[in-house]
Scaffold this motif. Structure first.
Motif, PDB file in Angstrom:
ATOM      1  N   LYS A 477       0.794  -1.226   0.000  1.00 14.88           N
ATOM      2  CA  LYS A 477       0.000   0.000   0.000  1.00 14.88           C
ATOM      3  C   LYS A 477       0.829   1.280   0.000  1.00 14.88           C
ATOM      4  N   THR A 478       2.139   1.163  -0.130  1.00 17.24           N
ATOM      5  CA  THR A 478       2.978   2.362  -0.145  1.00 17.24           C
ATOM      6  C   THR A 478       2.853   3.071  -1.497  1.00 17.24           C
ATOM      7  N   LEU A 479       2.510   4.342  -1.440  1.00 15.53           N
ATOM      8  CA  LEU A 479       2.357   5.143  -2.655  1.00 15.53           C
ATOM      9  C   LEU A 479       3.624   5.901  -3.000  1.00 15.53           C
ATOM     10  N   TRP A 480       4.436   6.189  -1.971  1.00 16.39           N
ATOM     11  CA  TRP A 480       5.668   6.968  -2.169  1.00 16.39           C
ATOM     12  C   TRP A 480       6.501   6.829  -0.900  1.00 16.39           C
ATOM     13  N   SER A 481       7.817   6.913  -1.039  1.00 21.84           N
ATOM     14  CA  SER A 481       8.678   6.915   0.146  1.00 21.84           C
ATOM     15  C   SER A 481      10.024   7.548  -0.184  1.00 21.84           C
ATOM     16  N   ASN A 482      10.673   8.055   0.849  1.00 21.53           N
ATOM     17  CA  ASN A 482      12.071   8.470   0.746  1.00 21.53           C
ATOM     18  C   ASN A 482      12.779   7.979   2.000  1.00 21.53           C
ATOM     19  N   SER A 483      13.963   8.490   2.297  1.00 27.41           N
ATOM     20  CA  SER A 483      14.747   7.962   3.416  1.00 27.41           C
ATOM     21  C   SER A 483      14.132   8.266   4.773  1.00 27.41           C
ATOM     22  N   ALA A 485      10.490   9.126   5.257  1.00 26.46           N
ATOM     23  CA  ALA A 485       9.033   9.115   5.364  1.00 26.46           C
ATOM     24  C   ALA A 485       8.433   8.244   4.272  1.00 26.46           C
ATOM     25  N   SER A 486       7.162   7.928   4.446  1.00 27.71           N
ATOM     26  CA  SER A 486       6.443   7.187   3.406  1.00 27.71           C
ATOM     27  C   SER A 486       4.968   7.576   3.450  1.00 27.71           C
ATOM     28  N   ILE A 487       4.284   7.299   2.344  1.00 29.21           N
ATOM     29  CA  ILE A 487       2.847   7.563   2.237  1.00 29.21           C
ATOM     30  C   ILE A 487       2.163   6.244   1.911  1.00 29.21           C
ATOM     31  N   GLU A 488       1.168   5.883   2.739  1.00 29.40           N
ATOM     32  CA  GLU A 488       0.443   4.637   2.519  1.00 29.40           C
ATOM     33  C   GLU A 488      -1.033   4.920   2.278  1.00 29.40           C
ATOM     34  N   ASP A 489      -1.648   4.079   1.470  1.00 32.79           N
ATOM     35  CA  ASP A 489      -3.086   4.160   1.214  1.00 32.79           C
ATOM     36  C   ASP A 489      -3.819   3.349   2.281  1.00 32.79           C
ATOM     37  N   ASN A 496      -2.106   7.905   4.547  1.00 35.00           N
ATOM     38  CA  ASN A 496      -1.358   8.135   5.782  1.00 35.00           C
ATOM     39  C   ASN A 496       0.049   8.609   5.460  1.00 35.00           C
ATOM     40  N   PHE A 497       0.486   9.651   6.169  1.00 40.82           N
ATOM     41  CA  PHE A 497       1.875  10.100   6.073  1.00 40.82           C
ATOM     42  C   PHE A 497       2.606   9.593   7.304  1.00 40.82           C
ATOM     43  N   GLU A 498       3.658   8.797   7.073  1.00 42.72           N
ATOM     44  CA  GLU A 498       4.383   8.148   8.162  1.00 42.72           C
ATOM     45  C   GLU A 498       5.809   8.675   8.236  1.00 42.72           C
ATOM     46  N   ILE A 499       6.173   9.223   9.393  1.00 44.89           N
ATOM     47  CA  ILE A 499       7.550   9.668   9.616  1.00 44.89           C
ATOM     48  C   ILE A 499       8.372   8.437   9.979  1.00 44.89           C
ATOM     49  N   ARG A 500       9.499   8.238   9.286  1.00 46.21           N
ATOM     50  CA  ARG A 500      10.306   7.031   9.503  1.00 46.21           C
ATOM     51  C   ARG A 500      11.790   7.338   9.619  1.00 46.21           C
ATOM     52  N   LEU A 511       9.829  16.820   5.718  1.00 46.75           N
ATOM     53  CA  LEU A 511       8.973  17.930   5.278  1.00 46.75           C
ATOM     54  C   LEU A 511       8.635  17.813   3.798  1.00 46.75           C
ATOM     55  N   ASP A 512       9.606  17.359   2.993  1.00 44.97           N
ATOM     56  CA  ASP A 512       9.307  17.117   1.573  1.00 44.97           C
ATOM     57  C   ASP A 512       8.201  16.078   1.433  1.00 44.97           C
ATOM     58  N   GLY A 513       8.298  15.017   2.230  1.00 40.57           N
ATOM     59  CA  GLY A 513       7.280  13.981   2.192  1.00 40.57           C
ATOM     60  C   GLY A 513       5.927  14.480   2.646  1.00 40.57           C
TER      61      GLY A 513
END
Length: 797
Positions: A477-483, A485-489, A496-500, A511-513
């Protein structure tokens, strides 16, 4: 028929009884806390001329324990105000009041004869159909109901809470053969949904689940320590956070719990005859434990156990550890273990075990022996203490604070490797394990499944429909991620925006995420949740980045970075879709600012939230100063109210105050009553946040209009300057603290304004950012940031 719990009676006001009473009060239930009538008057009572007939004397034991409850640290109550929900009394005068209660919880001394005598009295007054349970941890549950009425037996079960009740989420439910199945379901559901507990259905076996496994693990370690030549400090270093266990690790935990408690459980299991010989020997007491018991070195309750605070010749205090060979206390040096060095780059404890068991030093040997014994033991406890492996893992995570349960750890090292470790440790695993490939799997629907011992099939872990597990959905369900953060459906139009990032700190990648998540939600979805399921929501801004820019005096880039942070927080507030933030654990600095800018907040009850930036020499620069000023201005009804409310908000920021619960955050103005809600169950938090985001969207969410703020100008500034002068004169703060506080006050009154004025939020944000940058140029601030990065705590000087 729906069963509602409005009133609970707790019988026994000791540590456990008080903790249970406090937690029911935390969730809004009225509590009657009873204890015995004292046998004798105290000297103080005699001096007052009191007699044994006076109510103050008759209620003394419960009343004194109630006072301890209110003063407990860490706090047992979410808010001191909740103490009003608890009333005290005694068994002789007040037991008849149980006819009006919904649930009677017995927490008296662990003696079968005493408990039975209490039940005899209860039956005189208890209304048929009233819930009745015992918090016993050592007496077989079926013994407790001998001689009781059928109605008593029908509604009776063991409800084993763990101490401290507020902070350890395990609740073991232990029914008897006579307990009504519907009542079992009620206890399980109520514990999870209303008390926020991890409710685990346990069998009526010695020590139930968590204590049975946990004490075996500790006792095995106690036997191995001497063989390997490790001291208590070494063992606590090896068995704490590095493997996902609490900081108190092994020996400090034993001191806190009490060696007598540990020995009672170990002796109880050994004497029960429930164990096979090879495992039963583990529960035998090593010689040094018996000597400690004889000397009454029981831990914190006797001021010495495995550790002891010692005064040195120069009057300083040192913590000395017990030499297990000589039984003398000594200052134990810090040992270095090459095996631990190999895990420094591995963030998650669960991923470290493969490396740890390969170590060539004493640490590696300890891990191999301990895990081998643990794996063998838990394999034989299914189905004896539990039919299902997930219940054992749930119990160890929730009751002992393990980040991962034994079967999860076994999966991490590999099932076959675990079997080898058990054999090398001198044990054979149960036959059912030998054909298992893995204990857990995530199915195609993102649900956790566990292997069934009998069939070998994988069954869904029950209860998951009530919550969302990000680890399970991230793969598909991940729509986007970087080092960072990630965005899940999350489904149903909500993402959902997840700080990781490390420690969930807020840097540029996060912040970009966040901005990408808002962009995506505005274009293609109905709402956004900001939530994660790490240990903490966020510890705040990336201090290392701020320090680097400040040292290099790269003021333009730092100004742009702070402005970007502010803009991002304002997007949380003023986007075209509803944004719901779900904070938990430490939610500090920038994490608090992000929370305060949400449309709605679903905060875990255990949320420790605050604007702590003054501790590193700056003020909140991501909109926090602006936001508390704005919220305070809404309550300006008179001059007294204006000054008092503004002063309270100022002091909360200036002193870096952190709420000790989400309920205290209401009192600080960080959470808003009537808008933000508290979830007592962290497991359900993301799912609840999703529901609220969807509801807001369905109700026709409209993008908010930026608000105006009334600031008070120079008149109020004088009030603050007088206060900080007095604080400095009284040596409560340093010169640098005063400088920070004065600059904070200048922002909160609106800067250089001669009279009360209505300004925009952006006006205050600009003033906030300018002040933040000024303070970053101070040498003392740089020293504080460096200290914070090195020591993990703020420096006050």
């Amino acid at each position: 028929m729906k069963r509602r719990i409005k009133h609970v009676t707790v019988l026994g006001s000791g540590i456990m009884g008080s903790g249970i009473a406090a937690h029911f009060a935390n969730i809004g239930v009225e509590v009657l806390l009873l204890d015995i009538v004292p046998f004798e008057l105290t000297e103080a009572e005699q001096k007052k001329g009191l007699t044994k007939d006076d109510k103050a004397v008759r209620n003394r034991i419960a009343a004194e324990n109630f006072e301890k409850l209110k003063k407990a640290s860490p706090a047992l109550l979410y808010s001191p105000k909740f103490a009003d929900r608890i009333k005290v009394g005694n068994f002789d005068d007040d037991l008849q009041k149980i006819k009006n209660t919904d649930w009677i919880i017995e927490v008296v001394v662990e003696r079968l004869d005493i408990k039975k005598s209490v039940y005899e009295k209860i039956e005189q007054f208890r209304k048929p159909g009233t819930l009745i349970s015992s918090n016993t941890s050592g007496i077989p549950i079926h013994f407790l109901t001998e001689g009781r009425s059928d109605d008593f037996k029908k509604y009776f079960a063991g409800t084993h809470f763990f101490n401290p009740v507020r902070y350890l989420p395990l609740l073991e439910i232990i029914p008897t053969n006579d307990t009504d199945p519907e009542i079992i379901d009620f206890y399980m559901t109520y514990g999870a949904k209303f008390l926020g507990k991890t409710t685990v259905l346990a069998k009526d076996t010695p020590a139930f689940i968590a204590n049975r496994i946990g004490v075996f693990s500790i006792m095995d370690l106690l036997h191995n320590v001497q063989k390997l030549g490790l001291n208590v400090s070494d063992v606590d270093k090896l068995t704490g956070p590095v493997i996902g266990r609490p900081k108190s690790a092994t020996f400090r935990t034993a001191d806190v719990v009490g060696l007598d408690t540990l020995v009672m459980v170990a002796n109880g299991v050994r004497q029960s005859g429930a164990e096979a010989n090879d495992f039963n020997d583990v529960f035998a007491l090593p010689d040094y434990i018996q000597k400690m018991m004889d000397n009454k070195w029981l831990g914190s309750k006797t001021q010495q156990g495995f550790y002891k605070k010692v005064k040195t010749a120069d009057g300083k205090s040192e913590i000395h550890g017990l030499n297990l060979e000589t039984l003398e206390y000594e200052l134990q040096g810090k040992s270095s273990f090459p095996t631990l060095e190999l895990t420094k780059t591995i963030d998650k404890p669960i991923d470290r075990f493969k490396v740890l068991i390969g170590g060539k030093d004493k640490a590696g040997e300890l891990y191999r022996k301990s895990l081998g014994a643990l794996f063998a033991y838990v394999s034989h406890k299914v189905p004896e203490i539990s039919d299902d492996i997930y219940k054992i893992d749930d119990a160890m995570r929730a009751g002992f604070g393990w980040e991962n349960g034994p079967f999860e750890i076994w999966d991490a090292v590999g099932v076959q490797k675990g079997i080898e470790l058990a054999k090398d440790a001198g044990y054979e695993v149960s036959d059912w394990v030998k054909n298992v490939e893995t204990f857990y799997k995530v199915n195609d629907e993102g649900q956790s499944t566990y292997v069934d011992k009998n069939s070998g099939e994988y069954n869904k872990i029950p209860g998951q429909d009530a919550f969302i597990i990000l680890d399970n959905i991230r793969k598909n369900k991940t729509l986007w991620s970087n080092s960072g953060a990630s965005i899940e459906d999350l489904g149903d139009g909500i993402i959902n925006f997840e700080i990781r990032s490390k420690m969930n700190s807020l840097g540029g990648e996060v912040l970009d995420g966040l901005n990408r998540a808002i962009d995506l939600a505005e274009k293609e979805y109905d709402g956004l949740v900001i939530g994660n399921q790490g240990t903490n929501f966020s510890v705040g801004a990336n201090l290392a980045m701020i320090l680097m820019m400040a040292i290099e005096q790269d003021w333009d880039d730092l100004n742009m970075a702070i402005a970007y942070f502010q803009k991002s927080m304002m997007r949380v507030r003023y986007s075209s879709i509803p944004v719901v933030v779900a904070p938990h654990g430490m939610t500090l600095g920038g994490g608090c600012e992000m929370t305060m800018h949400a449309d709605r907040v679903v905060a875990a009850a255990e949320t420790y939230i605050g604007l702590v930036e003054t501790g590193v020499g700056v003020i909140p620069g991501g909109g926090g100063t602006k936001e508390l000023t704005l919220r305070t201005s809404r309550e300006f009804h008179s001059d007294d109210v204006k000054n008092n409310r503004l002063r309270e908000a100022f002091m909360n920021i200036a002193m870096g105050k952190v709420a000790t619960s989400a309920y205290e955050a209401y009192d600080m103005g960080i959470l808003e009553k009537g808008k933000d809600i508290v979830s007592v169950s962290k497991n359900r938090q993301i799912a609840e946040a999703k529901k609220i985001a969807k509801l807001l969207a369905e109700q026709g969410y409209t993008q908010p209009i930026e608000q105006k703020v009334k600031v008070l100008g120079k008149d109020a500034l004088g009030m603050f300057y007088v206060g900080t002068d007095q604080m400095l004169t009284g040596k409560f703060i340093s010169e640098h603290d005063k400088k920070i506080a004065d600059k904070l006050a200048n922002v909160m009154v609106g800067g250089n304004l001669s009279e009360p004025t209505v300004v925009t939020e952006q006006y205050l944000l600009n003033l906030e950012r300018e002040t933040f940058l000024q303070l970053c140029g101070e040498r003392k601030t740089l020293e504080r940031i460096q200290y914070m990065l090195q020591n993990g705590k703020p420096l006050r000087n």
